[in-house]
Motif scaffolding. Structure first.
Motif, PDB file in Angstrom:
ATOM      1  N   ALA A  21      -2.486 186.940  64.935  1.00 20.79           N
ATOM      2  CA  ALA A  21      -3.471 187.542  64.032  1.00 20.79           C
ATOM      3  C   ALA A  21      -2.934 187.617  62.601  1.00 20.79           C
ATOM      4  CB  ALA A  21      -3.839 188.942  64.537  1.00 20.79           C
ATOM      5  N   TYR A  22      -1.639 187.868  62.456  1.00 21.02           N
ATOM      6  CA  TYR A  22      -1.075 188.067  61.115  1.00 21.02           C
ATOM      7  C   TYR A  22      -0.222 186.870  60.673  1.00 21.02           C
ATOM      8  CZ  TYR A  22      -2.699 192.885  61.399  1.00 21.02           C
ATOM      9  OH  TYR A  22      -3.497 194.003  61.496  1.00 21.02           O
ATOM     10  N   ALA A  23      -0.413 185.726  61.293  1.00 17.43           N
ATOM     11  CA  ALA A  23       0.453 184.568  61.010  1.00 17.43           C
ATOM     12  C   ALA A  23       0.410 184.185  59.525  1.00 17.43           C
ATOM     13  CB  ALA A  23       0.058 183.384  61.880  1.00 17.43           C
ATOM     14  N   ASP A  24      -0.792 184.068  58.969  1.00 17.30           N
ATOM     15  CA  ASP A  24      -0.886 183.649  57.567  1.00 17.30           C
ATOM     16  C   ASP A  24      -0.303 184.727  56.642  1.00 17.30           C
ATOM     17  OD1 ASP A  24      -2.012 181.249  58.290  1.00 17.30           O
ATOM     18  OD2 ASP A  24      -4.084 181.950  58.048  1.00 17.30           O
ATOM     19  N   ALA A  25      -0.609 185.986  56.960  1.00 18.16           N
ATOM     20  CA  ALA A  25      -0.098 187.079  56.125  1.00 18.16           C
ATOM     21  C   ALA A  25       1.434 187.106  56.166  1.00 18.16           C
ATOM     22  CB  ALA A  25      -0.666 188.412  56.607  1.00 18.16           C
ATOM     23  N   ASN A  26       2.017 186.910  57.345  1.00 18.57           N
ATOM     24  CA  ASN A  26       3.481 186.922  57.443  1.00 18.57           C
ATOM     25  C   ASN A  26       4.092 185.726  56.719  1.00 18.57           C
ATOM     26  OD1 ASN A  26       3.613 189.334  58.840  1.00 18.57           O
ATOM     27  ND2 ASN A  26       3.510 188.366  60.846  1.00 18.57           N
ATOM     28  N   ASP A  27       3.398 184.577  56.774  1.00 17.45           N
ATOM     29  CA  ASP A  27       3.905 183.408  56.040  1.00 17.45           C
ATOM     30  C   ASP A  27       3.814 183.627  54.533  1.00 17.45           C
ATOM     31  OD1 ASP A  27       4.642 182.028  58.273  1.00 17.45           O
ATOM     32  OD2 ASP A  27       2.805 180.837  58.390  1.00 17.45           O
ATOM     33  N   ASP A  28       2.741 184.295  54.088  1.00 14.86           N
ATOM     34  CA  ASP A  28       2.625 184.584  52.649  1.00 14.86           C
ATOM     35  C   ASP A  28       3.779 185.478  52.207  1.00 14.86           C
ATOM     36  OD1 ASP A  28       0.358 183.107  52.472  1.00 14.86           O
ATOM     37  OD2 ASP A  28      -1.038 184.809  52.418  1.00 14.86           O
ATOM     38  N   ARG A  29       4.040 186.499  53.010  1.00 16.81           N
ATOM     39  CA  ARG A  29       5.137 187.409  52.645  1.00 16.81           C
ATOM     40  C   ARG A  29       6.476 186.669  52.643  1.00 16.81           C
ATOM     41  NH1 ARG A  29       7.197 191.121  57.038  1.00 16.81           N
ATOM     42  NH2 ARG A  29       8.191 189.124  57.375  1.00 16.81           N
ATOM     43  N   GLY A  30       6.652 185.717  53.572  1.00 13.62           N
ATOM     44  CA  GLY A  30       7.937 185.019  53.685  1.00 13.62           C
ATOM     45  C   GLY A  30       8.011 183.727  52.882  1.00 13.62           C
ATOM     46  N   ALA A  62      15.287 188.520  47.243  1.00 12.79           N
ATOM     47  CA  ALA A  62      14.309 189.622  47.234  1.00 12.79           C
ATOM     48  C   ALA A  62      13.039 189.167  47.944  1.00 12.79           C
ATOM     49  CB  ALA A  62      13.995 190.033  45.805  1.00 12.79           C
ATOM     50  N   VAL A  63      12.559 190.007  48.858  1.00 14.02           N
ATOM     51  CA  VAL A  63      11.300 189.711  49.564  1.00 14.02           C
ATOM     52  C   VAL A  63      10.414 190.960  49.496  1.00 14.02           C
ATOM     53  CG1 VAL A  63      10.269 188.789  51.683  1.00 14.02           C
ATOM     54  CG2 VAL A  63      12.668 188.337  51.204  1.00 14.02           C
ATOM     55  N   PRO A  64       9.835 191.214  48.311  1.00 11.65           N
ATOM     56  CA  PRO A  64       8.991 192.407  48.212  1.00 11.65           C
ATOM     57  C   PRO A  64       7.746 192.257  49.065  1.00 11.65           C
ATOM     58  CG  PRO A  64       8.894 191.098  46.190  1.00 11.65           C
ATOM     59  CD  PRO A  64       9.900 190.437  47.080  1.00 11.65           C
ATOM     60  N   TYR A  65       7.187 193.379  49.448  1.00 13.73           N
ATOM     61  CA  TYR A  65       6.029 193.351  50.347  1.00 13.73           C
ATOM     62  C   TYR A  65       4.980 194.322  49.799  1.00 13.73           C
ATOM     63  CZ  TYR A  65       3.476 194.539  54.707  1.00 13.73           C
ATOM     64  OH  TYR A  65       2.518 194.814  55.658  1.00 13.73           O
ATOM     65  N   GLY A  66       3.845 193.775  49.411  1.00 15.29           N
ATOM     66  CA  GLY A  66       2.779 194.608  48.857  1.00 15.29           C
ATOM     67  C   GLY A  66       1.525 194.536  49.714  1.00 15.29           C
ATOM     68  N   PRO A  67       1.475 195.307  50.798  1.00 16.22           N
ATOM     69  CA  PRO A  67       0.275 195.269  51.656  1.00 16.22           C
ATOM     70  C   PRO A  67      -0.943 195.799  50.899  1.00 16.22           C
ATOM     71  CG  PRO A  67       1.681 197.108  52.270  1.00 16.22           C
ATOM     72  CD  PRO A  67       2.442 196.337  51.241  1.00 16.22           C
ATOM     73  N   GLU A  68      -2.125 195.415  51.373  1.00 19.21           N
ATOM     74  CA  GLU A  68      -3.359 195.866  50.700  1.00 19.21           C
ATOM     75  C   GLU A  68      -3.457 197.382  50.657  1.00 19.21           C
ATOM     76  OE1 GLU A  68      -7.076 194.106  52.207  1.00 19.21           O
ATOM     77  OE2 GLU A  68      -5.846 192.363  52.716  1.00 19.21           O
ATOM     78  N   SER A  69      -2.947 198.021  51.704  1.00 18.52           N
ATOM     79  CA  SER A  69      -3.041 199.485  51.795  1.00 18.52           C
ATOM     80  C   SER A  69      -2.061 199.955  52.863  1.00 18.52           C
ATOM     81  CB  SER A  69      -4.461 199.886  52.219  1.00 18.52           C
ATOM     82  OG  SER A  69      -4.699 199.376  53.529  1.00 18.52           O
ATOM     83  N   LEU A  70      -1.882 201.264  52.930  1.00 15.75           N
ATOM     84  CA  LEU A  70      -1.021 201.806  53.993  1.00 15.75           C
ATOM     85  C   LEU A  70      -1.614 201.522  55.361  1.00 15.75           C
ATOM     86  CD1 LEU A  70       0.391 205.229  52.781  1.00 15.75           C
ATOM     87  CD2 LEU A  70       1.647 203.151  53.327  1.00 15.75           C
ATOM     88  N   ASP A  71      -2.951 201.496  55.460  1.00 11.10           N
ATOM     89  CA  ASP A  71      -3.596 201.159  56.740  1.00 11.10           C
ATOM     90  C   ASP A  71      -3.176 199.759  57.185  1.00 11.10           C
ATOM     91  OD1 ASP A  71      -4.908 203.501  56.905  1.00 11.10           O
ATOM     92  OD2 ASP A  71      -6.860 202.751  56.235  1.00 11.10           O
ATOM     93  N   HIS A  72      -3.191 198.827  56.244  1.00  7.24           N
ATOM     94  CA  HIS A  72      -2.795 197.447  56.579  1.00  7.24           C
ATOM     95  C   HIS A  72      -1.339 197.395  57.007  1.00  7.24           C
ATOM     96  CE1 HIS A  72      -6.545 196.137  54.688  1.00  7.24           C
ATOM     97  NE2 HIS A  72      -6.362 195.006  55.326  1.00  7.24           N
ATOM     98  N   VAL A  80       0.476 200.128  47.379  1.00  5.88           N
ATOM     99  CA  VAL A  80       1.741 200.194  48.130  1.00  5.88           C
ATOM    100  C   VAL A  80       2.626 199.021  47.708  1.00  5.88           C
ATOM    101  CG1 VAL A  80       2.724 200.489  50.438  1.00  5.88           C
ATOM    102  CG2 VAL A  80       0.308 200.962  50.065  1.00  5.88           C
ATOM    103  N   ARG A  81       3.837 199.334  47.313  1.00 11.07           N
ATOM    104  CA  ARG A  81       4.789 198.292  46.907  1.00 11.07           C
ATOM    105  C   ARG A  81       6.148 198.576  47.527  1.00 11.07           C
ATOM    106  NH1 ARG A  81       1.116 195.971  46.405  1.00 11.07           N
ATOM    107  NH2 ARG A  81      -0.003 195.166  44.626  1.00 11.07           N
ATOM    108  N   PHE A  82       6.460 197.848  48.605  1.00 10.20           N
ATOM    109  CA  PHE A  82       7.755 198.018  49.250  1.00 10.20           C
ATOM    110  C   PHE A  82       8.744 196.994  48.684  1.00 10.20           C
ATOM    111  CE2 PHE A  82       5.073 199.385  52.944  1.00 10.20           C
ATOM    112  CZ  PHE A  82       5.572 200.678  53.055  1.00 10.20           C
ATOM    113  N   PRO A  83       9.985 197.412  48.428  1.00 11.83           N
ATOM    114  CA  PRO A  83      11.000 196.383  48.173  1.00 11.83           C
ATOM    115  C   PRO A  83      11.370 195.746  49.515  1.00 11.83           C
ATOM    116  CG  PRO A  83      12.001 198.569  48.179  1.00 11.83           C
ATOM    117  CD  PRO A  83      10.525 198.777  48.414  1.00 11.83           C
ATOM    118  N   GLY A  84      12.063 194.660  49.477  1.00 14.55           N
ATOM    119  CA  GLY A  84      12.547 194.023  50.703  1.00 14.55           C
ATOM    120  C   GLY A  84      13.648 193.056  50.335  1.00 14.55           C
TER     121      GLY A  84
END
Ligand SMILES: C[S@@+](CC[C@H](N)C(=O)[O-])C[C@H]1O[C@@H](n2cnc3c(N)ncnc32)[C@H](O)[C@@H]1O
Length: 285
Positions: free
Chosen positions: A27-36, A217-227, A271-275
Motif C-alpha cells: 500500500a505504501y510502496a510508492d510513498a516509501n520509495d519517494d522517501r528513500g 540525510a533522509v528527512p521525512y515530511g508526512p502529510e500529517s500525523l495521521d499519515h 510534520v517534519r521529521f529529520p532522518g
C-alpha cells in the motif's frame, strides 16, 4: 536451523513478521520509495549501475531500488529482485509488470544464504535490509561471493535511533507502554547496524574491499500525523503486529502517547521529521 526463542526458529519468526506487513508495504510502496529516493540515487550512482549490468537486489521489499536499477541497465541488462519473504518479492514482480520492465526477475533469498552462482553480478544492492540479517557479516560474505571481480556493493541502513525519531520515538513509546524489550532478544532490529564502525566491520569481515561509509540525510515530511501513524503502523515490521493486537482503547492511548512524543516535530500542523541513513560501498577485489 537458527537459535530458537519461545520455541520458534528465529529466522522463521522474522520471516513471518515481515510477511504480516507485506500488505502495508504494498500500500505504501510508492510513498516509501519517494522517501528513500535520495538513498536510491546515491546507491545507484555509488555502485556505478549502467547499461548492460546484471544487478541483484537483496531484502527488496517491494523492490523500489531494483526497479530504479532496471531503468538504468536497460534491455541489455538484468535485475534480479529478491527478499526473504515471497509476499514481498511478489509485490516487486507486480510493480515491474505495471511498469512494463521486461528485464526484471524476482525470487526468494535470505541475505545470509543466496542460491545464485559465484561472481554472477556486476552490482549488489540492499536498501534498509542488511541490519535485519541475524549475521550481517555472513550476509556481506554472500554479497562478496556473488560479485564479479571489481563488482560493487551498495548497502543502506538506518543511522542512530535518536537521528530517526519518526521510528525511534515510536519504538520508545511502545516499549514504555507494553513494558517489553524491542526488538525481542536475539532478533536484529532497524538500528542494529547504526554505528558506522559496525557497518564497515560487517562489510570488511565479509571480504569486501575499499569499504566506505557515509551519512546521508533522509528527512521525512508526512502529510500529517495521521499519515505518519497509519504508515508507520502498517510497515514497521517489529511493532505493527503488536499494535494491531492491542484492544481499541489501548491503541488510542498508545497513539496519544506517540503523538505527544513527536509533538516537537510538528509546527502549525506541518510534520517534519529529520532522518539519517548510512550508505556503505564495497568492492570485490
Ligand atoms: C525495512 S524493509 C525494506 C524494504 C526495501 N528494501 C525498501 O527499502 O523499501 C526490510 C526488508 O528486508 C527483508 N528481510 C528481512 N530479513 C531478511 C533476510 N535475512 N534476508 C533477506 N531479506 C530480509 C524483509 O522481508 C523486508 O522486506
Amino acid at each position: 536451523m537458527t537459535e530458537t526463542f519461545d520455541g520458534v526458529d528465529t529466522k522463521q519468526r522474522i520471516r513471518d513478521m515481515w510477511a504480516s506487513v507485506a500488505p502495508g508495504w504494498e500500500a505504501y510502496a510508492d510513498a516509501n520509495d519517494d522517501r528513500g529516493a535520495a538513498l536510491t540515487d546515491r546507491i545507484l550512482d555509488g555502485t556505478g549501475v549502467q547499461a548492460g549490468h546484471r544487478v541483484l537486489e537483496l531484502a527488496s521489499g517491494p523492490g523500489g531500488t531494483g526497479l530504479a536499477a532496471a531503468e538504468r541497465v536497460g534491455a541489455g541488462g538484468e535485475v534480479v529482485i529478491t527478499d526473504a519473504v515471497e509476499e514481498m518479492s511478489a509485490i516487486a514482480g507486480r510493480r515491474a509488470a505495471q511498469l512494463g520492465l521486461g528485464n526484471v526477475r524476482t525470487g526468494v533469498a535470505d541475505i545470509e544464504s543466496i542460491d545464485q552462482p559465484d561472481a554472477s553480478f556486476d552490482v549488489v544492492l540492499c536498501r534498509e535490509g542488511l541490519m535485519f540479517a541475524v549475521d550481517p557479516t555472513r550476509g556481506a560474505s554472500e554479497i562478496a561471493r556473488l560479485l564479479r571481480l571489481g563488482g560493487r556493493a551498495g548497502v543502506a541502513v538506518w543511522g542512530a535511533r535518536e537521528d530517526n525519531p519518526w521510528l525511534g520515538l515510536l519504538l520508545d513509546v511502545v516499549v514504555a507502554h507494553l513494558g517489553m524489550t524491542l526488538p525481542p532478544p536475539g532478533t536484529p532490529g532497524p538500528f542494529s547496524l547504526s554505528e558506522p564502525d559496525q557497518l564497515e566491520a560487517a562489510l570488511r569481515g565479509g571480504g569486501l574491499a575499499e569499504v566506505t561509509v557515509e551519512s546521508v540525510a533522509v528527512p521525512y515530511g508526512p502529510e500529517s500525523l495521521d499519515h505518519w501513524w497509519a504508515r508507520t503502523c502498517a510497515c514497521a515490521g517489529p511493532i505493527a503486529g503488536l499494535i494491531e493486537a492491542l484492544p481499541g482503547d489501548a491503541q488510542t492511548e498508545l497513539r496519544a502517547r506517540a503523538t505527544e512524543a513527536v509533538a516537537a516535530f510538528t509546527t502549525d500542523g506541518e510534520v517534519r521529521f529529520p532522518g539519517r541513513a548510512l550508505v556503505a560501498f564495497g568492492t570485490r577485489a
